[in-house]
Design a protein around this motif. Structure first.
Motif, PDB file in Angstrom:
ATOM      1  N   SER A 173       0.642   2.311  -3.939  1.00 49.90           N
ATOM      2  CA  SER A 173       0.747   3.579  -3.206  1.00 49.90           C
ATOM      3  C   SER A 173       0.107   4.744  -3.946  1.00 49.90           C
ATOM      4  CB  SER A 173       2.220   3.902  -2.942  1.00 49.90           C
ATOM      5  OG  SER A 173       2.889   4.199  -4.147  1.00 49.90           O
ATOM      6  N   TYR A 232       0.618  10.162   1.228  1.00 50.45           N
ATOM      7  CA  TYR A 232       1.471  10.663   0.156  1.00 50.45           C
ATOM      8  C   TYR A 232       0.795  11.805  -0.597  1.00 50.45           C
ATOM      9  CZ  TYR A 232       4.556   6.524   0.449  1.00 50.45           C
ATOM     10  OH  TYR A 232       5.435   5.566   0.834  1.00 50.45           O
ATOM     11  N   LYS A 252       0.826  -1.216   0.000  1.00 54.27           N
ATOM     12  CA  LYS A 252       0.000   0.000   0.000  1.00 54.27           C
ATOM     13  C   LYS A 252       0.860   1.267   0.000  1.00 54.27           C
ATOM     14  CE  LYS A 252      -3.189  -2.293   3.140  1.00 54.27           C
ATOM     15  NZ  LYS A 252      -3.740  -2.200   4.488  1.00 54.27           N
ATOM     16  N   TRP A 253       2.150   1.098   0.268  1.00 52.03           N
ATOM     17  CA  TRP A 253       3.042   2.232   0.455  1.00 52.03           C
ATOM     18  C   TRP A 253       4.129   2.325  -0.608  1.00 52.03           C
ATOM     19  CZ3 TRP A 253       2.039   5.562   4.507  1.00 52.03           C
ATOM     20  CH2 TRP A 253       1.065   5.121   5.407  1.00 52.03           C
ATOM     21  N   ASN A 303      -2.512   6.508  -1.892  1.00 51.82           N
ATOM     22  CA  ASN A 303      -2.194   6.628  -0.473  1.00 51.82           C
ATOM     23  C   ASN A 303      -2.442   8.065  -0.025  1.00 51.82           C
ATOM     24  OD1 ASN A 303      -0.470   7.249   1.885  1.00 51.82           O
ATOM     25  ND2 ASN A 303       0.095   5.089   1.703  1.00 51.82           N
TER      26      ASN A 303
END
Length: 198
Positions: A148, A154, A142-143, A151
């Motif tokens: 991401s 972010y 997920k990052w 996200n």
């Protein structure tokens, strides 16, 4: 000339790709090494992939009288030196107001007095310790990479980076506070400069 900072990371920012993504550059001038923060515990946060660290003196009550081993009362992480003022501003934005940036003693690099982000809300912590290996296995997607893309952390850092570190706070106004019709919502923006804590 920009100040240079050293910080201890113990969660998602231990992952080099996540750290580079947040600070917005490749980090070639950074120096990274493993480190240990004693007398603190790293906790899972309810409904989150990232952990919160707090001093053991505050977390002991979460364990209902069970005394933790010295290893459980230690947090392994990475010590990063060479961070610029702009890097710290972006890290502050990424960490948000759920953390406070505190000065801590980290070992074995006793010559450093690094900064870390201490979780503020004890009520949001689980009585379960957060493990970096479990994060990599279950949630890092997920990052990092395609996962991401949406996200929210972010997205917010990118938004603020584009605004050169300035925060636009939006506040809804009641319709009777001005010449606004009853069912129309109004947003007033105020420009708030971002500052780095000393």
């Amino acid at each position: 000339m920009s100040s240079v900072y050293t910080a201890f990371f113990y969660g998602t920012l231990m992952h080099p790709s996540i750290l580079r993504r947040v600070i917005g550059h490749d980090g070639n001038e950074l120096h990274i090494c493993p480190a240990l923060l004693l007398d603190h515990t790293r906790h899972k946060i309810k409904n989150a992939d990232y952990p919160g660290v707090i001093p053991y003196s505050r977390s002991a009550g979460l364990f209902e009288g069970r005394e933790l081993s010295p290893d459980e009362k230690s947090v392994r992480g990475t010590l990063v030196s060479g961070l610029t003022t702009q890097d710290v501003i972006l890290l502050d934005l990424f960490e948000g107001d759920e953390y406070s940036r505190d000065t801590v003693s980290v070992h074995p690099l006793s010559a450093f007095t690094p900064l870390t982000y201490i979780w503020k809300a004890l009520s949001q912590l689980e009585p379960a310790l957060w493990e970096y290996e479990q994060f990599i296995r279950d949630s890092a997607w997920k990052w990092v990479g395609d996962g991401s893309r949406d996200n929210k952390d972010y997205i917010e850092v990118d938004r603020r980076r584009q605004m050169n570190g300035r925060i636009i706070r939006t506040t809804p106004m009641d319709s009777d506070e001005g010449n606004v019709e009853a069912d129309v919502g109004v947003i007033v923006e105020s420009d708030v400069p971002v500052t780095v804590q000393a």
